[in-house]
Scaffold this motif. Structure first.
Motif, PDB file in Angstrom:
ATOM      1  N   ASP A 123       0.840  -1.195   0.000  1.00  0.00           N
ATOM      2  CA  ASP A 123       0.000   0.000   0.000  1.00  0.00           C
ATOM      3  C   ASP A 123       0.878   1.249   0.000  1.00  0.00           C
ATOM      4  OD1 ASP A 123      -1.913  -1.954   0.365  1.00  0.00           O
ATOM      5  OD2 ASP A 123      -2.623  -1.198   2.294  1.00  0.00           O
ATOM      6  N   THR A 124       0.498   2.216  -0.827  1.00  0.00           N
ATOM      7  CA  THR A 124       1.240   3.479  -0.866  1.00  0.00           C
ATOM      8  C   THR A 124       0.358   4.677  -0.537  1.00  0.00           C
ATOM      9  OG1 THR A 124       0.834   3.752  -3.242  1.00  0.00           O
ATOM     10  CG2 THR A 124       2.867   2.599  -2.591  1.00  0.00           C
ATOM     11  N   GLY A 125      -0.938   4.491  -0.455  1.00  0.00           N
ATOM     12  CA  GLY A 125      -1.837   5.601  -0.147  1.00  0.00           C
ATOM     13  C   GLY A 125      -3.286   5.171  -0.288  1.00  0.00           C
ATOM     14  N   ARG A 126      -4.167   6.150  -0.095  1.00  0.00           N
ATOM     15  CA  ARG A 126      -5.602   5.876  -0.143  1.00  0.00           C
ATOM     16  C   ARG A 126      -6.328   7.129  -0.611  1.00  0.00           C
ATOM     17  NH1 ARG A 126     -10.082   6.614   2.971  1.00  0.00           N
ATOM     18  NH2 ARG A 126     -11.572   4.888   3.080  1.00  0.00           N
ATOM     19  N   SER A 127      -7.388   6.932  -1.362  1.00  0.00           N
ATOM     20  CA  SER A 127      -8.267   8.015  -1.791  1.00  0.00           C
ATOM     21  C   SER A 127      -9.676   7.699  -1.315  1.00  0.00           C
ATOM     22  CB  SER A 127      -8.290   8.148  -3.321  1.00  0.00           C
ATOM     23  OG  SER A 127      -7.015   8.438  -3.812  1.00  0.00           O
ATOM     24  N   GLU A 128     -10.408   8.721  -0.903  1.00  0.00           N
ATOM     25  CA  GLU A 128     -11.785   8.542  -0.427  1.00  0.00           C
ATOM     26  C   GLU A 128     -12.748   8.179  -1.554  1.00  0.00           C
ATOM     27  OE1 GLU A 128     -13.381   8.538   2.540  1.00  0.00           O
ATOM     28  OE2 GLU A 128     -11.431   8.592   3.516  1.00  0.00           O
ATOM     29  N   THR A 129     -12.391   8.572  -2.790  1.00  0.00           N
ATOM     30  CA  THR A 129     -13.276   8.335  -3.930  1.00  0.00           C
ATOM     31  C   THR A 129     -12.511   7.641  -5.043  1.00  0.00           C
ATOM     32  OG1 THR A 129     -12.772  10.513  -4.855  1.00  0.00           O
ATOM     33  CG2 THR A 129     -14.699  10.371  -3.407  1.00  0.00           C
ATOM     34  N   ASP A 130     -13.270   7.071  -5.987  1.00  0.00           N
ATOM     35  CA  ASP A 130     -12.619   6.448  -7.146  1.00  0.00           C
ATOM     36  C   ASP A 130     -12.258   7.533  -8.162  1.00  0.00           C
ATOM     37  OD1 ASP A 130     -14.952   7.071  -8.577  1.00  0.00           O
ATOM     38  OD2 ASP A 130     -15.589   4.989  -8.783  1.00  0.00           O
ATOM     39  N   GLY A 131     -11.745   7.127  -9.295  1.00  0.00           N
ATOM     40  CA  GLY A 131     -11.283   8.067 -10.311  1.00  0.00           C
ATOM     41  C   GLY A 131     -12.379   8.922 -10.910  1.00  0.00           C
ATOM     42  N   GLN A 132     -13.628   8.525 -10.722  1.00  0.00           N
ATOM     43  CA  GLN A 132     -14.759   9.294 -11.233  1.00  0.00           C
ATOM     44  C   GLN A 132     -15.439  10.100 -10.133  1.00  0.00           C
ATOM     45  OE1 GLN A 132     -16.951   6.060 -13.071  1.00  0.00           O
ATOM     46  NE2 GLN A 132     -16.039   6.521 -15.062  1.00  0.00           N
ATOM     47  N   GLY A 133     -14.812  10.137  -8.955  1.00  0.00           N
ATOM     48  CA  GLY A 133     -15.354  10.915  -7.854  1.00  0.00           C
ATOM     49  C   GLY A 133     -16.481  10.246  -7.090  1.00  0.00           C
ATOM     50  N   ARG A 134     -16.715   8.978  -7.358  1.00  0.00           N
ATOM     51  CA  ARG A 134     -17.777   8.256  -6.652  1.00  0.00           C
ATOM     52  C   ARG A 134     -17.268   7.783  -5.290  1.00  0.00           C
ATOM     53  NH1 ARG A 134     -19.127   3.851 -10.938  1.00  0.00           N
ATOM     54  NH2 ARG A 134     -16.892   3.742 -10.678  1.00  0.00           N
ATOM     55  N   PRO A 135     -18.167   7.524  -4.342  1.00  0.00           N
ATOM     56  CA  PRO A 135     -17.759   7.172  -2.971  1.00  0.00           C
ATOM     57  C   PRO A 135     -17.282   5.724  -2.825  1.00  0.00           C
ATOM     58  CG  PRO A 135     -20.136   7.120  -3.121  1.00  0.00           C
ATOM     59  CD  PRO A 135     -19.624   7.617  -4.475  1.00  0.00           C
ATOM     60  N   PHE A 136     -16.340   5.343  -3.653  1.00  0.00           N
ATOM     61  CA  PHE A 136     -15.739   4.012  -3.588  1.00  0.00           C
ATOM     62  C   PHE A 136     -14.240   4.197  -3.336  1.00  0.00           C
ATOM     63  CE2 PHE A 136     -19.220   3.389  -6.840  1.00  0.00           C
ATOM     64  CZ  PHE A 136     -20.121   2.835  -5.936  1.00  0.00           C
ATOM     65  N   PRO A 137     -13.819   4.156  -2.057  1.00  0.00           N
ATOM     66  CA  PRO A 137     -12.408   4.414  -1.735  1.00  0.00           C
ATOM     67  C   PRO A 137     -11.455   3.483  -2.472  1.00  0.00           C
ATOM     68  CG  PRO A 137     -13.749   4.305   0.254  1.00  0.00           C
ATOM     69  CD  PRO A 137     -14.612   3.846  -0.884  1.00  0.00           C
ATOM     70  N   LEU A 138     -10.299   4.039  -2.809  1.00  0.00           N
ATOM     71  CA  LEU A 138      -9.245   3.286  -3.503  1.00  0.00           C
ATOM     72  C   LEU A 138      -8.014   3.172  -2.609  1.00  0.00           C
ATOM     73  CD1 LEU A 138      -9.339   4.889  -7.055  1.00  0.00           C
ATOM     74  CD2 LEU A 138     -10.348   2.712  -6.341  1.00  0.00           C
ATOM     75  N   ILE A 139      -7.363   2.043  -2.685  1.00  0.00           N
ATOM     76  CA  ILE A 139      -6.067   1.856  -2.067  1.00  0.00           C
ATOM     77  C   ILE A 139      -5.043   1.871  -3.196  1.00  0.00           C
ATOM     78  CG2 ILE A 139      -4.586   0.318  -0.727  1.00  0.00           C
ATOM     79  CD1 ILE A 139      -7.216  -0.803   0.521  1.00  0.00           C
ATOM     80  N   HIS A 140      -4.052   2.731  -3.099  1.00  0.00           N
ATOM     81  CA  HIS A 140      -2.990   2.829  -4.097  1.00  0.00           C
ATOM     82  C   HIS A 140      -1.873   1.859  -3.693  1.00  0.00           C
ATOM     83  CE1 HIS A 140      -5.276   6.331  -5.192  1.00  0.00           C
ATOM     84  NE2 HIS A 140      -5.021   6.900  -4.034  1.00  0.00           N
ATOM     85  N   MET A 141      -1.359   1.121  -4.663  1.00  0.00           N
ATOM     86  CA  MET A 141      -0.355   0.097  -4.392  1.00  0.00           C
ATOM     87  C   MET A 141       0.780   0.163  -5.414  1.00  0.00           C
ATOM     88  SD  MET A 141      -2.864  -3.130  -3.447  1.00  0.00           S
ATOM     89  CE  MET A 141      -1.694  -3.903  -2.319  1.00  0.00           C
ATOM     90  N   ALA A 142       1.911  -0.401  -5.042  1.00  0.00           N
ATOM     91  CA  ALA A 142       3.066  -0.451  -5.947  1.00  0.00           C
ATOM     92  C   ALA A 142       3.884  -1.708  -5.650  1.00  0.00           C
ATOM     93  CB  ALA A 142       3.949   0.788  -5.759  1.00  0.00           C
ATOM     94  N   ILE A 143       4.643  -2.123  -6.665  1.00  0.00           N
ATOM     95  CA  ILE A 143       5.590  -3.220  -6.516  1.00  0.00           C
ATOM     96  C   ILE A 143       6.831  -2.873  -7.322  1.00  0.00           C
ATOM     97  CG2 ILE A 143       4.722  -4.570  -8.459  1.00  0.00           C
ATOM     98  CD1 ILE A 143       5.273  -7.091  -6.771  1.00  0.00           C
TER      99      ILE A 143
END
Length: 143
Positions: A123-143
């Motif tokens: 995990d590298t971060g989190r957003s409260e909304t998805d890319g379209q601004g809807r209330p579906f939180p996203l977890i940002h990840m990297a490898i």
């Protein structure tokens, strides 16, 4: 090798895989959300990213990955074939070609988040909304 670039005539099967996988895993989406996303997948998203497909032993497409540069925009596997290593093989192929990868996963899809963590993403971060601004939180990840 069972992984190859998408051909335009693959799109109907990719939409079928996407739809079946979303219904099986994205329980937080309403029927209206799924219908709207289906249209966007068909009309926009499949052609907006570089897609590689996984061809099963029977010659039928079993999954696909879509990337924008090094960002995984989508990874879907036919639900009847979950747990058989197809998603990992698609990620392995992308990493072999591109190196480090990033992605966003719906927080409300813990199975996918767990899959990516088991694969090695962190995990590298989190957003409260998805890319379209809807209330579906996203977890940002990297490898």
């Amino acid at each position: 090798m069972p992984i190859r670039p998408r051909h335009p005539d693959d799109n109907p099967r990719l939409l079928e895989i996407w739809h079946r996988a979303v219904l099986a895993t994205h329980h937080f989406l309403s029927e209206a959300d799924v219908d709207a996303l289906y249209g966007q997948m068909r009309d926009l998203y499949l052609d907006a990213v570089a897609i590689s497909v996984y061809v099963g032993e029977n010659g039928q497409l079993a999954g696909f990955i879509g990337l924008t540069e090094r960002h995984v925009e989508m990874l879907f596997v036919d639900p009847t074939q979950h747990g058989q290593g197809i998603g990992s093989r698609l990620l392995d192929d992308a990493r072999a070609r591109l190196g480090e990868l990033t992605l966003d996963v719906n927080e409300q899809n813990p199975a996918a988040h767990g899959f990516y963590r088991r694969y090695g993403f962190h995990d590298t971060g989190r957003s409260e909304t998805d890319g379209q601004g809807r209330p579906f939180p996203l977890i940002h990840m990297a490898i």
